[in-house]
Design an enzyme around this catalytic site. Structure first.
Site, PDB file in Angstrom:
ATOM      1  CE  LYS A  38      -4.068   0.627   1.929  1.00  0.00           C
ATOM      2  NZ  LYS A  38      -5.147   0.576   0.949  1.00  0.00           N
TER       3      LYS A  38
HETATM    4  N1  PXG Z   1      -8.152  -2.314  -3.276  1.00  0.00           N
HETATM    5  C1  PXG Z   1      -7.424  -1.175  -3.309  1.00  0.00           C
HETATM    6  C2  PXG Z   1      -6.645  -0.845  -4.516  1.00  0.00           C
HETATM    7  C3  PXG Z   1      -7.406  -0.338  -2.178  1.00  0.00           C
HETATM    8  O1  PXG Z   1      -6.678   0.777  -2.197  1.00  0.00           O
HETATM    9  C4  PXG Z   1      -8.937  -1.861  -1.062  1.00  0.00           C
HETATM   10  C5  PXG Z   1      -8.890  -2.665  -2.198  1.00  0.00           C
HETATM   11  C6  PXG Z   1      -9.741  -2.319   0.117  1.00  0.00           C
HETATM   12  O2  PXG Z   1      -8.885  -2.790   1.160  1.00  0.00           O
HETATM   13  P1  PXG Z   1      -9.308  -2.717   2.685  1.00  0.00           P
HETATM   14  O3  PXG Z   1      -8.179  -3.338   3.398  1.00  0.00           O
HETATM   15  O4  PXG Z   1      -9.493  -1.264   3.029  1.00  0.00           O
HETATM   16  O5  PXG Z   1     -10.572  -3.467   2.821  1.00  0.00           O
HETATM   17  C7  PXG Z   1      -8.183  -0.678  -1.036  1.00  0.00           C
HETATM   18  C8  PXG Z   1      -8.187   0.214   0.166  1.00  0.00           C
HETATM   19  C9  PXG Z   1     -10.307   5.716  -1.438  1.00  0.00           C
HETATM   20  C10 PXG Z   1      -9.228   4.939  -0.734  1.00  0.00           C
HETATM   21  O6  PXG Z   1     -10.336   6.959  -1.356  1.00  0.00           O
HETATM   22  C11 PXG Z   1      -9.281   3.568  -0.740  1.00  0.00           C
HETATM   23  C12 PXG Z   1      -8.257   2.836  -0.133  1.00  0.00           C
HETATM   24  C13 PXG Z   1      -7.235   3.482   0.466  1.00  0.00           C
HETATM   25  C14 PXG Z   1      -7.204   4.856   0.489  1.00  0.00           C
HETATM   26  C15 PXG Z   1      -8.201   5.598  -0.114  1.00  0.00           C
HETATM   27  O7  PXG Z   1     -11.132   5.082  -2.107  1.00  0.00           O
HETATM   28  N2  PXG Z   1      -8.312   1.512  -0.205  1.00  0.00           N
END
Ligand code: PXG
Length: 291
Positions: free
Chosen positions: A150
């Site tokens: 991440k």
């Molecule tokens: N796929 C991606 C590419 C992500 O960035 C998720 C899946 C979901 O993962 P979690 O662990 O949160 O269930 C993410 C997480 C936004 C935003 O503004 C989204 C994330 C991080 C920061 C901002 O949509 N995503």
């Protein structure tokens, strides 16, 4: 608002980092998005483990221990008097020179914790479902950059998001280099077909989301819904009975149309609704208490 910055809580206006920080110059750094429900940090251990794995993968040494990070996180939530919150945890490479080489970053990496509130989508999307589109921006190949890092560089996802917004949708389906469904720009994707829950396998190049894991567990152990992690084509999404997205920021959001194809009967599905209910209950009752 109080921000945790390198060991201290400072006012929002004072929370500044150097323009020489490689997190700013190159996106060289990592982050986590974490939610607090009802005074409990949801899946804190899993988020910290993923942060430490991201750090390991980019050879970044987080300057504090996990236990200290946990304390700093809770301190920041309490300082902002939040009972329900969205936490952004960031570790940058730190200050260097204008070259890429991280060995020239002399200072220890910066640790930043922001505790705020966020509602990803309007309430209407959660009640009536949202419409999404497939975009031409492919998800970066995992043999170039693992989706499980991440990192502070989200341009791949931002470009896809911009394409979705341009065509009037709030979220985009991203395909991998082979043209199979991977995930959305900030969420994982699920479909339901004939009572079975399907989601792209990690090997397809998606981030293994923490909300995704929680939903898989709920489906298997609480709802008795079989789960299959598979290679998923757009055809299977278009012809699904139900579809929904999962993410820490978005939580669980039903999808009722994909590329103008109506999913199921055009309303959030029964299994989706059940999982949303179970997820809410789990989030409120589990997690690390802040007090
Ligand atoms: N796929 C991606 C590419 C992500 O960035 C998720 C899946 C979901 O993962 P979690 O662990 O949160 O269930 C993410 C997480 C936004 C935003 O503004 C989204 C994330 C991080 C920061 C901002 O949509 N995503």
């Amino acid at each position: 608002m109080k921000i945790f910055l390198d060991g201290k809580l400072v006012e929002k206006g004072e929370a500044k980092i150097s323009v020489f920080d490689h997190g700013f110059l190159y996106g060289d750094g990592i982050f986590e998005g974490i939610r607090v429900y009802n005074g409990r940090v949801f899946r804190l251990k899993e988020h910290l483990e993923r942060l430490w794995s991201s750090a390991k993968a980019i050879n970044l040494e987080i300057p504090i221990h996990k236990k200290e990070m946990e304390k700093a996180l809770i301190k920041t939530i309490l300082a902002n008097k939040l009972n329900d919150a969205y936490i952004r945890l960031i570790v940058t490479r730190g200050c260097g020179d204008l070259g890429l080489d991280p060995r020239n970053c002399t200072k220890p990496p910066s640790v930043i914790i922001i505790a705020d509130q966020i509602k990803m989508y309007p309430e209407e999307f959660y009640e009536k479902g949202m419409e999404i589109v497939t975009v031409s921006t492919r998800r970066i190949r995992q043999d170039s950059l693992s989706p499980n890092i991440k990192s502070l560089n989200y341009l791949n996802n931002i470009l896809a998001k911009m394409q979705a917004v341009r065509s009037g949708a709030a979220e985009a389906i991203m395909l991998n280099a082979e043209g199979y469904v991977v995930e959305c720009t900030g969420d994982n994707i699920f479909i339901v077909k004939n009572g079975i829950l399907y989601t792209p396998a990690g090997s397809e190049g998606a981030l293994i989301g923490i909300t995704r894991d929680a939903v898989i567990e709920l489906a298997k152990n609480k709802s008795g819904v079989p789960v299959k992690e598979v290679r998923l084509s757009l055809y299977e999404v278009y012809t699904a009975d139900e579809c929904f997205l999962t993410g820490t920021a978005a939580e669980i959001v039903p999808v009722v149309a994909v590329d103008s194809r109506i999913i199921g009967d055009g309303k959030p599905g029964k299994i989706t609704a059940k999982l949303i209910k179970e997820f809410k209950a789990l989030a409120r009752s589990s997690g690390t208490p802040i007090k």
